[in-house]
Design a protein around this motif. Structure first.
Motif, mmCIF file in Angstrom:
data_model
loop_
_atom_site.group_PDB
_atom_site.id
_atom_site.type_symbol
_atom_site.label_atom_id
_atom_site.label_comp_id
_atom_site.label_asym_id
_atom_site.label_seq_id
_atom_site.Cartn_x
_atom_site.Cartn_y
_atom_site.Cartn_z
ATOM 1 N N GLY A 54 27.930 58.152 23.426
ATOM 2 C CA GLY A 54 26.723 57.636 24.065
ATOM 3 C C GLY A 54 26.057 56.509 23.319
ATOM 4 O O GLY A 54 25.201 55.816 23.873
ATOM 5 N N TRP A 57 22.193 55.429 23.516
ATOM 6 C CA TRP A 57 21.514 56.363 24.415
ATOM 7 C C TRP A 57 21.575 57.804 23.928
ATOM 8 O O TRP A 57 20.866 58.660 24.436
ATOM 9 C CB TRP A 57 22.070 56.205 25.828
ATOM 10 C CG TRP A 57 21.971 54.778 26.225
ATOM 11 C CD1 TRP A 57 22.981 53.886 26.401
ATOM 12 C CD2 TRP A 57 20.762 54.039 26.410
ATOM 13 N NE1 TRP A 57 22.487 52.643 26.691
ATOM 14 C CE2 TRP A 57 21.124 52.709 26.701
ATOM 15 C CE3 TRP A 57 19.408 54.377 26.361
ATOM 16 C CZ2 TRP A 57 20.177 51.714 26.939
ATOM 17 C CZ3 TRP A 57 18.466 53.392 26.602
ATOM 18 C CH2 TRP A 57 18.850 52.086 26.884
ATOM 19 N N ASP A 58 22.395 58.064 22.929
ATOM 20 C CA ASP A 58 22.349 59.353 22.251
ATOM 21 C C ASP A 58 21.482 59.276 21.002
ATOM 22 O O ASP A 58 20.838 60.252 20.616
ATOM 23 C CB ASP A 58 23.760 59.800 21.866
ATOM 24 C CG ASP A 58 23.757 61.122 21.112
ATOM 25 O OD1 ASP A 58 23.442 62.158 21.741
ATOM 26 O OD2 ASP A 58 24.037 61.128 19.893
ATOM 27 N N GLU A 91 18.003 59.554 28.894
ATOM 28 C CA GLU A 91 18.808 60.748 29.159
ATOM 29 C C GLU A 91 19.708 60.546 30.377
ATOM 30 O O GLU A 91 20.873 60.965 30.376
ATOM 31 C CB GLU A 91 17.900 61.958 29.379
ATOM 32 C CG GLU A 91 18.665 63.262 29.542
ATOM 33 C CD GLU A 91 17.755 64.470 29.662
ATOM 34 O OE1 GLU A 91 18.274 65.588 29.865
ATOM 35 O OE2 GLU A 91 16.519 64.299 29.542
ATOM 36 N N LYS A 92 19.190 59.889 31.403
ATOM 37 C CA LYS A 92 19.998 59.639 32.594
ATOM 38 C C LYS A 92 21.115 58.639 32.306
ATOM 39 O O LYS A 92 22.224 58.773 32.831
ATOM 40 C CB LYS A 92 19.116 59.134 33.738
ATOM 41 C CG LYS A 92 18.187 60.194 34.309
ATOM 42 C CD LYS A 92 17.412 59.668 35.502
ATOM 43 C CE LYS A 92 16.516 60.760 36.092
ATOM 44 N NZ LYS A 92 15.756 60.271 37.273
ATOM 45 N N LEU A 94 22.535 58.249 29.374
ATOM 46 C CA LEU A 94 23.498 58.996 28.570
ATOM 47 C C LEU A 94 24.392 59.861 29.448
ATOM 48 O O LEU A 94 25.619 59.905 29.255
ATOM 49 C CB LEU A 94 22.750 59.864 27.547
ATOM 50 C CG LEU A 94 23.613 60.733 26.629
ATOM 51 C CD1 LEU A 94 24.549 59.879 25.783
ATOM 52 C CD2 LEU A 94 22.726 61.600 25.733
ATOM 53 N N ASN A 95 23.799 60.547 30.406
ATOM 54 C CA ASN A 95 24.594 61.387 31.314
ATOM 55 C C ASN A 95 25.594 60.541 32.104
ATOM 56 O O ASN A 95 26.744 60.940 32.300
ATOM 57 C CB ASN A 95 23.673 62.142 32.273
ATOM 58 C CG ASN A 95 22.885 63.233 31.586
ATOM 59 O OD1 ASN A 95 23.269 63.717 30.515
ATOM 60 N ND2 ASN A 95 21.771 63.634 32.173
ATOM 61 N N TYR A 96 25.148 59.372 32.540
ATOM 62 C CA TYR A 96 26.018 58.469 33.300
ATOM 63 C C TYR A 96 27.217 58.041 32.460
ATOM 64 O O TYR A 96 28.368 58.041 32.932
ATOM 65 C CB TYR A 96 25.206 57.267 33.764
ATOM 66 C CG TYR A 96 26.015 56.146 34.381
ATOM 67 C CD1 TYR A 96 26.438 56.203 35.704
ATOM 68 C CD2 TYR A 96 26.345 55.017 33.631
ATOM 69 C CE1 TYR A 96 27.176 55.163 36.271
ATOM 70 C CE2 TYR A 96 27.075 53.974 34.184
ATOM 71 C CZ TYR A 96 27.487 54.053 35.507
ATOM 72 O OH TYR A 96 28.218 53.026 36.054
ATOM 73 N N ARG A 98 28.506 59.559 29.792
ATOM 74 C CA ARG A 98 29.384 60.695 29.494
ATOM 75 C C ARG A 98 30.142 61.180 30.730
ATOM 76 O O ARG A 98 31.304 61.591 30.627
ATOM 77 C CB ARG A 98 28.563 61.829 28.885
ATOM 78 C CG ARG A 98 28.103 61.516 27.466
ATOM 79 C CD ARG A 98 27.292 62.626 26.852
ATOM 80 N NE ARG A 98 26.989 62.327 25.450
ATOM 81 C CZ ARG A 98 26.125 63.012 24.710
ATOM 82 N NH1 ARG A 98 25.467 64.045 25.249
ATOM 83 N NH2 ARG A 98 25.911 62.677 23.451
ATOM 84 N N GLU A 99 29.495 61.133 31.873
ATOM 85 C CA GLU A 99 30.195 61.519 33.108
ATOM 86 C C GLU A 99 31.328 60.551 33.412
ATOM 87 O O GLU A 99 32.397 60.947 33.879
ATOM 88 C CB GLU A 99 29.194 61.563 34.267
ATOM 89 C CG GLU A 99 28.236 62.749 34.204
ATOM 90 C CD GLU A 99 27.085 62.614 35.183
ATOM 91 O OE1 GLU A 99 27.051 61.598 35.931
ATOM 92 O OE2 GLU A 99 26.206 63.504 35.207
ATOM 93 N N ASP A 107 36.944 60.849 27.226
ATOM 94 C CA ASP A 107 36.338 61.729 26.228
ATOM 95 C C ASP A 107 37.384 62.486 25.411
ATOM 96 O O ASP A 107 37.107 62.941 24.297
ATOM 97 C CB ASP A 107 35.363 62.706 26.880
ATOM 98 C CG ASP A 107 35.969 63.491 28.029
ATOM 99 O OD1 ASP A 107 37.083 63.138 28.468
ATOM 100 O OD2 ASP A 107 35.333 64.456 28.488
#
Length: 503
Positions: A54, A57-58, A91-92, A94-96, A98-99, A107
């Motif tokens: 991330g 963003w992490d 957070e959004k 970061l999720n994007y 990682r997804e 990953d």
């Protein structure tokens, strides 16, 4: 259709790959996805110094953390952003990221706690030997790759910039930096001073004002602000009438056009755009507010990065009385706050040093080519992504005047296309070469923001014309990146030549 790698096979080295990507943030994940789709058959791995993917963003966990670019341009063109908001929280994002990594299987290719500290190129072997340090044990190991792609950004992750303030140890309260935000920091009823006037400070102020008793943004000099909608009604309309992918592409194109036009207008008509931006601040601030002191910079629009304010939240915090702006200089820290150069004193329980970044070009990795140390500041950048005289190496640095990922995605797509071209032609190495007659050079980044000024001596140079100079204009740069591969300024060496020169 798969391609066969042109890079020499290494049956003895542990973990040899065609491409080693350094960094598992937005840039590194995007690079890996491009390799899989644009250069199938190319083996790759990702090494990440931190313990999670991330990147930015992490890392950043401060209140209100968000991008100052819209998600339709910060997102990947190959994976639509499906949210309705244009400017979204960290957070959004970061999720994007990682997804996306999970969807593409990227990953599974990441090795964490692995910091690259050095890389040595051998022309005889046409490969990099990369020294990797395990961050938890400090144990070092080596691995090899045919191509090294640096996607670690351009700033230090372990610390931000803190000016040498006088009396810092006298302050009895708490000093925090956004890069190391304490999880248990409770600001309820506290007086907070945020030092800085950039994107981080502008993000923090409205978020902190929700819980703190009072938040003051202390700035040495003003910045330009541009309010933009959190939900663009045009975007909503496009989503209703077009399929998801087409709508995403249309919104992305629209936003790129708008941001590019704003930048071009600022550079061409600075006086007019100064008035437009000033008038915008006047409309969103209380009547009689001293706009010229706090929101009318001495420099021209886009000489430094502009602060984007979603739905004017920063101005609303000021209008509510929970936040204010002071334009002054820090004379010294005191036990109870900050003594200003004007003679005034700001009381504070907590001081936030939103004072910028420490740049670390190419991740601070020491490079050698055939035993010779590479001095990055003495090299000229090719298309803002490679260094003249350095084979099989690229780096991802995004736009400073637009969304970071717009340029980074162009670079990643180009790298993948370049690798596929090399595989198809049987080339083992590619090296940017300056024209024989040379050319004048200038700083790699021409913005005057403090963190760039402090690091100019660390950055490469740029030439006076393409492909040694980019125009910081997405549509013009896209034509350069997507055009025919440059066999005039890039020197290719066939893999067969290695066998001929081997002892």
């Amino acid at each position: 259709m798969s391609t066969t790698s042109a890079f020499p096979a290494d049956k003895t080295a542990s973990g040899h790959v065609d491409v080693l990507i350094v960094g598992a943030g937005l840039s590194g994940i995007g690079a890996a996805c491009h390799l899989q789709t644009d250069a199938p058959g190319t083996s790759y791995a990702i090494v990440e110094a931190r313990g999670a993917s991330g990147g930015t963003w992490d890392l950043f966990r401060y209140p209100g953390v968000r991008s100052d670019s819209d998600m339709f341009t910060l997102g990947f063109p190959f994976r639509p952003w499906t949210g309705s908001e244009s400017i979204v929280g960290g957070e959004k994002i970061l999720n994007y990221v990682r997804e996306t990594a999970a969807e593409y299987g990227v990953d599974e290719r990441i090795t964490y706690h692995s910091r690259v500290v050095g890389a040595d190129w051998s022309s005889g072997d046409a490969r990099w030997t990369v020294t990797v340090e395990q961050t938890e044990t400090r144990e070092r190991s080596q691995r090899t790759c045919g191509f090294l792609y640096l996607c670690s950004g351009y700033y230090r992750y372990d610390e931000g910039y803190t000016p040498p303030w006088a009396g810092l140890s006298d302050f009895a309260g708490q000093l925090v930096h956004p890069q190391q935000w304490p999880e248990d920091l409770d600001l309820t009823g506290k007086r907070v001073v945020v030092i800085g006037s950039g994107a981080t400070a502008v993000t923090l102020v409205p978020a902190l004002a929700q819980t703190a008793d009072q938040v003051t943004m202390l700035q040495r000099s003003p910045s330009f602000f541009l309010s933009m909608p959190l939900h663009d009604p045009v975007d909503g309309l496009l989503r209703k009438v077009l399929p998801q992918r087409q709508a995403y592409a249309a919104i992305r194109w629209k936003n790129i056009r708008i941001s590019t036009a704003v930048y071009q207008l600022c550079r061409k008509y600075p006086a007019r755009m100064r008035k437009v931006l000033r008038d915008g601040a006047v409309k969103l601030l209380p009547a009689g507010y001293d706009v010229d002191t706090h929101f009318n910079p001495a420099y021209n629009p886009w000489d430094q990065r502009m602060c984007m304010v979603p739905d004017g939240d920063f101005f609303r915090a000021i209008s509510s009385g929970k936040a204010d702006v002071v334009t002054d200089r820090v004379e010294a820290f005191t036990e109870t706050g900050i003594q200003l150069a004007s003679g005034a004193h700001l009381r504070a329980d907590v001081i936030v040093a939103a004072t910028g970044l420490n740049l670390l070009p190419l991740g601070g990795i020491g490079l050698t080519v055939d035993g010779e140390t590479v001095s990055v500041p003495e090299r000229v950048a090719y298309q803002g992504m490679m260094l003249e005289g350095v084979p099989n190496l690229a780096f991802a640095i995004g736009y400073t005047n637009n969304s970071w990922n717009l340029k980074v995605d162009l670079v990643s797509a180009y790298v993948s296309r370049l690798l596929r071209f090399m595989a198809e032609r049987g080339y083992a190495s590619v090296t940017p070469r300056l024209p024989s007659d040379g050319m004048p050079t200038s700083p790699f980044i021409d913005m005057t923001s403090g963190y760039f000024e402090r690091a100019r001596h660390l950055l490469p140079r740029q030439g006076e014309r393409a492909p040694w100079r980019l125009r910081q204009h997405y549509f013009k740069d896209a034509g350069l990146f997507r055009g025919p591969l440059d066999e005039e300024n890039l020197a290719f060496r066939p893999a067969s030549a290695l066998a001929q020169t081997a002892p």
